[in-house]
Design a protein around this motif. Structure first.
Motif, PDB file in Angstrom:
ATOM      1  N   ARG A  62       5.480  -4.736  10.993  1.00 29.82           N
ATOM      2  CA  ARG A  62       4.716  -5.511  11.377  1.00 29.82           C
ATOM      3  C   ARG A  62       4.453  -6.461   9.690  1.00 29.82           C
ATOM      4  NH1 ARG A  62       3.855  -2.551  16.157  1.00 29.82           N
ATOM      5  NH2 ARG A  62       4.352  -3.677  17.773  1.00 29.82           N
ATOM      6  N   HIS A  63       4.312  -7.034   9.915  1.00 34.07           N
ATOM      7  CA  HIS A  63       2.843  -7.672   8.452  1.00 34.07           C
ATOM      8  C   HIS A  63       1.384  -6.748   8.890  1.00 34.07           C
ATOM      9  CE1 HIS A  63       0.568 -10.036   5.353  1.00 34.07           C
ATOM     10  NE2 HIS A  63       1.952  -9.701   4.788  1.00 34.07           N
ATOM     11  N   ILE A 121      -1.175  -6.313  12.217  1.00 34.17           N
ATOM     12  CA  ILE A 121      -2.072  -5.023  12.688  1.00 34.17           C
ATOM     13  C   ILE A 121      -2.940  -5.308  12.861  1.00 34.17           C
ATOM     14  CG2 ILE A 121      -2.375  -3.038  12.589  1.00 34.17           C
ATOM     15  CD1 ILE A 121       0.494  -2.877  11.062  1.00 34.17           C
ATOM     16  N   ALA A 122      -3.520  -5.896  11.531  1.00 40.90           N
ATOM     17  CA  ALA A 122      -5.071  -6.315  11.881  1.00 40.90           C
ATOM     18  C   ALA A 122      -5.704  -6.725  12.500  1.00 40.90           C
ATOM     19  CB  ALA A 122      -5.016  -6.378  10.787  1.00 40.90           C
ATOM     20  N   GLY A 169       1.545   4.854  10.948  1.00 38.80           N
ATOM     21  CA  GLY A 169       1.822   5.959  10.493  1.00 38.80           C
ATOM     22  C   GLY A 169       3.235   5.070   9.624  1.00 38.80           C
ATOM     23  N   ALA A 170       4.015   5.729   8.938  1.00 41.87           N
ATOM     24  CA  ALA A 170       4.539   5.088   7.622  1.00 41.87           C
ATOM     25  C   ALA A 170       6.143   4.780   8.549  1.00 41.87           C
ATOM     26  CB  ALA A 170       5.134   6.222   6.692  1.00 41.87           C
ATOM     27  N   GLY A 171       5.845   4.848   9.959  1.00 42.61           N
ATOM     28  CA  GLY A 171       7.575   4.316  10.798  1.00 42.61           C
ATOM     29  C   GLY A 171       9.066   5.335  10.478  1.00 42.61           C
ATOM     30  N   GLU A 172       9.710   5.169  11.709  1.00 38.34           N
ATOM     31  CA  GLU A 172      10.678   5.807  10.950  1.00 38.34           C
ATOM     32  C   GLU A 172      12.131   5.480  11.728  1.00 38.34           C
ATOM     33  OE1 GLU A 172      11.079   8.405  14.846  1.00 38.34           O
ATOM     34  OE2 GLU A 172       8.916   7.356  15.687  1.00 38.34           O
ATOM     35  N   ALA A 192       0.879   2.933   2.523  1.00 39.59           N
ATOM     36  CA  ALA A 192      -0.720   2.831   1.638  1.00 39.59           C
ATOM     37  C   ALA A 192      -0.993   1.932   1.153  1.00 39.59           C
ATOM     38  CB  ALA A 192      -0.770   3.212   0.520  1.00 39.59           C
ATOM     39  N   GLU A 193      -0.055   0.351   1.380  1.00 43.31           N
ATOM     40  CA  GLU A 193      -0.604  -0.526   0.737  1.00 43.31           C
ATOM     41  C   GLU A 193      -1.380  -1.396   2.051  1.00 43.31           C
ATOM     42  OE1 GLU A 193       2.044  -3.278  -1.752  1.00 43.31           O
ATOM     43  OE2 GLU A 193       2.129  -2.026  -3.123  1.00 43.31           O
ATOM     44  N   GLN A 194      -0.269  -0.928   3.429  1.00 38.70           N
ATOM     45  CA  GLN A 194      -0.705  -1.678   4.692  1.00 38.70           C
ATOM     46  C   GLN A 194      -1.879  -1.226   5.019  1.00 38.70           C
ATOM     47  OE1 GLN A 194       0.792  -2.616   7.639  1.00 38.70           O
ATOM     48  NE2 GLN A 194       2.803  -2.945   6.925  1.00 38.70           N
ATOM     49  N   ILE A 195      -2.424  -0.068   5.024  1.00 41.28           N
ATOM     50  CA  ILE A 195      -3.998   0.140   5.305  1.00 41.28           C
ATOM     51  C   ILE A 195      -5.415  -0.501   4.273  1.00 41.28           C
ATOM     52  CG2 ILE A 195      -5.561   1.984   5.569  1.00 41.28           C
ATOM     53  CD1 ILE A 195      -2.932   3.786   6.211  1.00 41.28           C
ATOM     54  N   GLU A 196      -5.031  -0.465   3.186  1.00 43.31           N
ATOM     55  CA  GLU A 196      -5.304  -1.279   2.586  1.00 43.31           C
ATOM     56  C   GLU A 196      -5.747  -2.328   2.760  1.00 43.31           C
ATOM     57  OE1 GLU A 196      -4.714   1.894  -1.840  1.00 43.31           O
ATOM     58  OE2 GLU A 196      -3.918  -0.243  -1.852  1.00 43.31           O
TER      59      GLU A 196
END
Length: 369
Positions: free
Chosen positions: A86-87, A91-92, A111-114, A133-137
Motif C-alpha cells: 500500500r502507499h 496506511i496513514a 513490517g517490511a512485508g514478505e 523506513a521511508e514509509q514510516i517517515e
C-alpha cells in the motif's frame, strides 16, 4: 527498562483464520476480551494463506473498525500490516480513521512485508527495508498534515509534494508505531523510528538479545527519556491450554520448530548453521505455490533442540503457562499479544484472563513497585 504497565492482548491471526471462525464469532471473542480486562486486540494482515485452504482471511482495517464499534477499552492494531502493498498515504489514513472511530485507541503495527503476500499478485519485492523506513517517515509526516500545513518528502521510493490528509488523529501525538523487526538493520530502524516493537516466533534469549539492540539504537539516535519509558516491547506469543502439557507439546512441536527456524535463533542459541539451508533464498523465493521449500525447511527445523523450541510457546494448564510468561517478562516483554490455539477459543480467552493475567500483573507489580 522499567515499565509501569504490563499489557495483554489477543491476536486474530492464523489461529482465528485456520479455525474458520465467522465474523460474528470473532466480534464476540473481541467483546469478551474487552470485558475481561485485556488491553489490546490485534488483527493479522495477509492477502491469503493458501497452505490452509479452508482458512478465512479478512481485511484487518475493515475488521478492526467493526471491532472498534463493539468494544470500549482495548487498543486496536494491525499485527502487522506490510509496507509494500500500500502507499503510505493509505496506511496513514486507515490508521487515523481507526483512531477516530475508536476514540483514540489505534496502534499501527507495521513490517517490511514478505514474499507470501506479493509474489502471486506480481507486486515486486525489492528493497523492502529501505522502502519500509521511508514509509514510516512519510506516514508520520502525513499524520500532522492538513490543507494549511501540507508536507513535502523527498525519498528514493516515495515523494510528497504539498501533500495533506484532512483528519487529525485523536491519540497524541499520533497512533503509536509498533515495528515488526528481527534483523540488524530493521532492529536499528525500530530504535530510530518506532514507539514499539512487535516480533513473532521468539525464545526469551532471542528477545533479550534483540531488545538490547533496539535500546542501543535508541541511544544512538538520541531518543528522549520519555520515548524510552513509553516504548512498548511487545511479543506475539502462542498459548495452548491443555490438561496434558506433554501430550499437547508432542503434537505441536514440529510446527513450533518451523516457526522458530531462522538464522537469529541459531545464532543466539549457538546452534551451528544447519547445513546447506539457504535462508536468503527461502525468504525471497518462498511462496505458497512452491512446496519444495517448505519440505526442506521442515526437515532442517527438526534439528532445533526440544527445550529451546518449548521455551517459545505456552502449553498446558495455567500453572504450566505462567513460568513461560515470567521468563519473557524477565527478557523485557511488557505487552503480550496472544494467539490462542485449541478447541475452546472463548474459554481460553476467559481462562487466561482469570487464571494467568492476575498472577503476572502481581509479579510485575512486585518487580516495579
Amino acid at each position: 527498562m522499567a515499565h509501569k504497565n504490563l499489557k495483554f492482548g489477543i491476536q486474530n491471526g492464523l489461529n482465528v483464520a485456520r479455525a474458520g471462525y465467522t465474523e460474528d464469532q470473532i466480534l464476540t471473542a473481541c467483546m469478551l476480551a474487552d470485558k475481561t480486562g485485556y488491553d489490546s486486540i490485534f488483527y493479522m494482515d495477509h492477502t491469503n494463506v493458501p497452505q490452509w485452504k479452508n482458512a478465512t482471511v479478512l481485511d484487518p482495517w475493515v475488521m478492526l473498525s467493526a471491532i472498534a464499534a463493539v468494544t470500549n477499552n482495548v487498543e486496536l492494531g494491525t499485527c502487522v500490516t506490510d509496507a509494500i502493498r500500500r502507499h503510505p498515504s493509505n496506511i496513514a489514513l486507515a490508521a487515523i480513521t481507526l483512531d477516530r472511530v475508536s476514540k483514540g485507541r489505534a496502534i499501527l503495527g507495521i513490517g517490511a512485508g514478505e514474499a507470501q503476500n506479493l509474489k502471486e499478485f506480481c507486486i515486486p519485492f525489492e528493497k523492502p527495508v529501505s522502502k519500509w523506513a521511508e514509509q514510516i517517515e512519510v506516514i508520520k509526516k502525513l499524520y500532522h498534515s492538513n490543507p494549511d500545513a501540507t508536507v513535502d518528502y523527498e525519498g528514493k521510493y516515495y515523494r510528497l509534494e504539498k501533500a495533506c490528509l484532512q483528519a487529525p488523529p485523536i491519540r497524541k501525538p499520533h497512533p503509536p508505531t509498533y515495528m515488526a523487526s528481527g534483523g540488524k538493520r530493521t532492529l536499528d530502524l525500530t530504535g530510530k523510528l518506532g514507539e514499539g516493537w512487535l516480533p513473532i516466533g521468539y525464545t526469551p534469549e532471542l528477545f533479550e538479545d534483540h531488545r538490547i539492540q533496539i535500546e542501543t539504537a535508541m541511544d544512538k539516535y538520541g531518543r528522549s527519556q520519555e520515548d524510552k519509558d513509553n516504548f512498548e516491547m511487545a511479543l506475539d506469543i502462542d498459548v495452548y491450554f491443555s490438561e496434558d502439557a506433554e501430550a499437547s507439546w508432542a503434537k505441536m512441536k514440529e510446527a513450533v520448530k518451523v516457526s522458530l527456524f531462522k538464522p537469529e535463533i541459531l545464532r543466539v542459541h549457538g546452534l551451528k548453521e544447519i547445513e546447506g539451508f539457504d535462508f536468503v533464498k527461502y525468504f525471497t523465493e518462498y511462496s505458497m505455490s512452491d512446496q519444495s521449500w517448505i519440505v526442506k525447511m521442515r526437515e532442517a527445523a527438526t534439528k532445533i533442540p526440544d527445550p529451546i523450541a518449548r521455551s517459545s510457546t505456552a502449553v498446558g494448564t495455567p500453572e504450566d503457562i505462567i513460568p513461560v510468561f515470567e521468563r519473557f517478562m524477565e527478557a523485557g516483554v511488557n505487552h503480550f499479544v496472544i494467539r490462542f490455539w485449541g478447541k475452546n477459543y472463548f474459554g481460553s480467552i476467559d481462562k487466561f484472563a482469570s487464571h494467568v493475567m492476575p498472577a503476572l500483573r502481581e509479579k510485575n507489580k512486585q518487580k516495579f513497585g
